[in-house]
Design an enzyme around this catalytic site. Structure first.
Site, PDB file in Angstrom:
ATOM      1  N   CYS A   5      33.235  12.861   8.907  1.00 43.61           N
ATOM      2  CA  CYS A   5      33.962  11.981   9.821  1.00 43.61           C
ATOM      3  C   CYS A   5      35.126  12.687  10.492  1.00 43.61           C
ATOM      4  CB  CYS A   5      34.449  10.744   9.074  1.00 43.61           C
ATOM      5  SG  CYS A   5      35.487  11.103   7.633  1.00 43.61           S
ATOM      6  N   HIS A  37      38.772   8.329   5.346  1.00 41.45           N
ATOM      7  CA  HIS A  37      37.936   8.331   6.550  1.00 41.45           C
ATOM      8  C   HIS A  37      38.790   8.618   7.768  1.00 41.45           C
ATOM      9  CE1 HIS A  37      34.374   7.540   8.849  1.00 41.45           C
ATOM     10  NE2 HIS A  37      34.854   6.467   9.445  1.00 41.45           N
ATOM     11  N   ASN A  95      34.486   4.687  15.926  1.00 42.91           N
ATOM     12  CA  ASN A  95      33.967   5.195  14.651  1.00 42.91           C
ATOM     13  C   ASN A  95      32.867   6.213  14.931  1.00 42.91           C
ATOM     14  OD1 ASN A  95      33.558   5.464  11.881  1.00 42.91           O
ATOM     15  ND2 ASN A  95      33.571   3.268  11.527  1.00 42.91           N
TER      16      ASN A  95
END
Length: 446
Positions: A70, A363, A384
Site C-alpha cells: 500500500c 496502511h 485507496n
C-alpha cells in the site's frame, strides 16, 4: 497475590447478566448477525456522502491485490497525479509498482544481512536480534524508505514493467525470501563470531542468490525503455531509450527531499516539535533515513489542507482496520456503537491507543479532497489501492473525527511549513527502539 476465578465469581457475573432485561434480545441479535452489523450506525453512512468542496483530480484507483505494498501504491499514486496533470495523461495511467517492489525487496535483504552482521555479538535471545529474525523482509514500508529506493533506482511507467503472479500475491515469495535470509543469518553470525575474513564475499554471494529469486518471481528490472502513450486529446507521444532515473527526472520531476513526514504521536515519550527516527528501520544502506517531525493534530490537519488547496494530494498513514466498512468505503469512528451494544466503556485516548498496542499505522493511502463547512473540515476524500469495486469506484470517505483519531502520519512539502517548523524538521532525530509504534510499517493487504 494472584487470585483465580472462583465459582462464586462466575455466579455473581451470571446474576448480573440475569438482571438485564435486554440481555436475551441482544444475545440473539449479536449471535445471529455478528457484532459489527448489530452495532452499526446508519447515521454514519448518511453523513458520509462522497461530495467534497475541495478535490484534487486523481484519476482511476490502482489495485495492490494480495500484497502489502500500500505504501508503494500510495506514493506512486501521488507522483502519477503530478505526472498526469503536467502531461495530460489519461486517468488510468500508472507507474510500475513492481519495479519499485523489486528494488525494495533487494535492498531490504541487504539491510537485513548488514544488521545481522552488526548484531552478531548479541545472543539470539536479545530483543533486537529477535526483532530482526521475526521478519527479515516484508512488503511494508514508510515514506522515507520509498524515497530511498526511488532516489537510487528511479521509476518507470507500468507499461515498462508489468505485474506478475508473485507481485499480485506476495505470500509465497515472502516465505521463500525469509527462509533464505534466516538461513543466511545462521552462516553470517557464525562467520563473524569465528573471526572469518570471508564475511563480505559470502554476503555478496547471498545477495546474488536473492537477486536470482527476485528475477524469477518478478522478471528482470528494466534498465532502458521507450515511453509511448496517447494523451487525453488522443495525441501520440514516444520518448525513446529512457532510463528509470531519467524518466523520473524528466516526467515526475519532484525533489523528494522537499517532502517530509509529519506525525501525530501524543505519547509522553515523544514531545511535540521534535524529530524522531527508528533504530534499524530502513531499506537502502546509506540511503535516506526514516525521520518524523511530531506535531499536534491541529497542525497536521492545517498542513494537509494547505497542500490540498495547492492542488497536491497527500500521502498518509493510518489504522485502516479501525471502524471502517470496506465495501461501503467509509472510515468513521461513529460507524459502530460497540460500547453501547455491550454496555462497556471501550474508550481510549489516542496516546493510550498507541501505548497499549490497540492501534498503529498499518496502511498508507492518499488524501485527494476535503469538505470544508463554515471554515472547518467535516470529511475527507481518500484514494485507496484496493481496486474500483469497493467504496465509490475505489475512493473512501473519512470522517473528520476518524482522521483525528486514527491518522498518524502525513507527507507534506516543506514549502507549506513555517520557517520555525522547517527548523524543527532539520533537528537531529531522537532514536527510538525498533518496535516503537512510529516504526510500524504500512503493510495492510487487500
Amino acid at each position: 497475590m494472584s487470585k483465580s476465578i472462583s465459582n462464586e465469581n462466575i455466579q455473581k457475573y451470571q446474576n448480573d447478566l440475569s438482571q438485564r432485561k435486554e440481555a436475551k434480545a441482544l444475545q440473539r441479535a449479536v449471535s445471529h448477525n455478528g457484532i459489527n452489523k448489530t452495532a452499526a450506525n446508519f447515521s454514519s453512512e448518511e453523513n458520509m456522502n462522497p461530495v467534497f468542496s475541495l478535490e484534487v483530480d486523481a484519476g482511476d484507483v490502482a489495485n495492490q491485490k494480495h500484497s502489502g505494498r500500500c505504501w508503494i501504491f500510495a506514493a506512486l499514486n501521488t507522483m502519477r497525479h503530478h505526472l498526469a496533470k503536467n502531461f495530460n495523461l489519461a486517468g488510468d495511467f500508472e507507474l510500475s509498482q513492481i519495479y519499485t517492489t523489486f528494488w525494495d525487496k533487494f535492498e531490504k535483504s541487504n539491510w537485513f544481512l548488514e544488521n545481522i552482521i552488526k548484531t552478531a555479538d548479541q545472543p539470539l535471545t536479545s530483543r533486537r536480534v529477535s526483532w530482526l529474525l521475526n521478519s527479515p523482509q516484508q512488503d511494508g514500508g514508510q515514506w522515507d524508505m520509498l524515497c530511498a529506493v526511488i532516489e537510487k533506482y528511479g521509476v518507470v511507467p507500468q507499461s515498462a514493467m508489468v505485474e506478475t503472479a508473485n507481485s499480485n500475491d506476495t505470500t509465497d515469495l515472502n516465505s521463500v525470501l525469509n527462509l533464505k535470509l534466516r538461513k543466511d543469518a545462521t552462516k553470517l553470525r557464525k562467520l563473524v563470531n569465528d573471526g572469518s575474513d570471508d564475511v563480505e564475499s559470502v554476503k555478496d554471494e547471498m545477495l546474488n542468490e536473492v537477486y536470482r529469486i527476485l528475477v524469477y518471481a518478478f522478471g528482470e528490472p528494466v534498465s532502458k525503455f521507450n515511453f509511448e502513450f496517447r494523451d487525453k486529446d488522443n495525441n501520440y507521444h514516444v520518448d525513446k531509450d529512457l532510463t528509470p532515473q531519467k524518466f523520473f527526472s524528466k516526467y515526475v520531476n519532484l525533489n523528494l527531499e522537499n517532502y517530509v513526514s509529519i506525525i501525530n504521536s501524543p505519547t509522553d515519550d515523544k514531545p511535540y516539535e521534535k524529530t524522531y527516527t527508528i533504530d534499524m528501520l530502513g531499506n537502502v544502506v546509506g540511503g535516506r533515513q526514516v525521520k518524523h517531525l511530531n506535531l499536534s493534530m491541529d497542525k497536521l490537519e492545517e498542513l494537509t489542507i494547505k497542500q490540498l488547496k495547492n492542488g497536491e494530494s497527500v500521502w498518509f498513514g493510518s489504522d485502516v482496520v479501525q471502524n471502517s466498512d470496506r465495501k461501503k468505503g467509509i472510515m468513521d469512528d461513529g460507524l459502530y456503537s460497540k460500547d453501547e451494544l455491550f454496555d462497556v466503556d471501550l474508550s481510549l485516548s489516542k496516546a493510550e491507543q498507541l501505548d497499549y498496542h490497540e492501534s498503529a499505522m498499518d496502511h498508507a493511502m492518499v488524501i485527494t479532497g476535503v469538505d470544508i463547512v463554515d471554515g472547518q473540515p467535516t470529511k475527507w476524500k481518500v484514494e485507496n489501492s484496493w481496486g474500483n469495486k469497493v467504496g465509490t469506484k475505489g475512493y473512501f470517505v473519512m470522517s473528520e473525527s476518524w482522521f483525528r483519531r486514527f491518522t498518524y502520519q502525513v507527507v507534506i512539502n516543506k514549502k507549506y511549513l513555517s520557517d520555525e517548523e522547517n527548523e524543527m524538521q532539520a533537528q537531529d532525530p531522537v532514536v527510538l527502539d525498533p518496535w516503537d509504534p512510529m516504526g510500524t510499517l504500512a503493510f495492510y493487504k487487500d
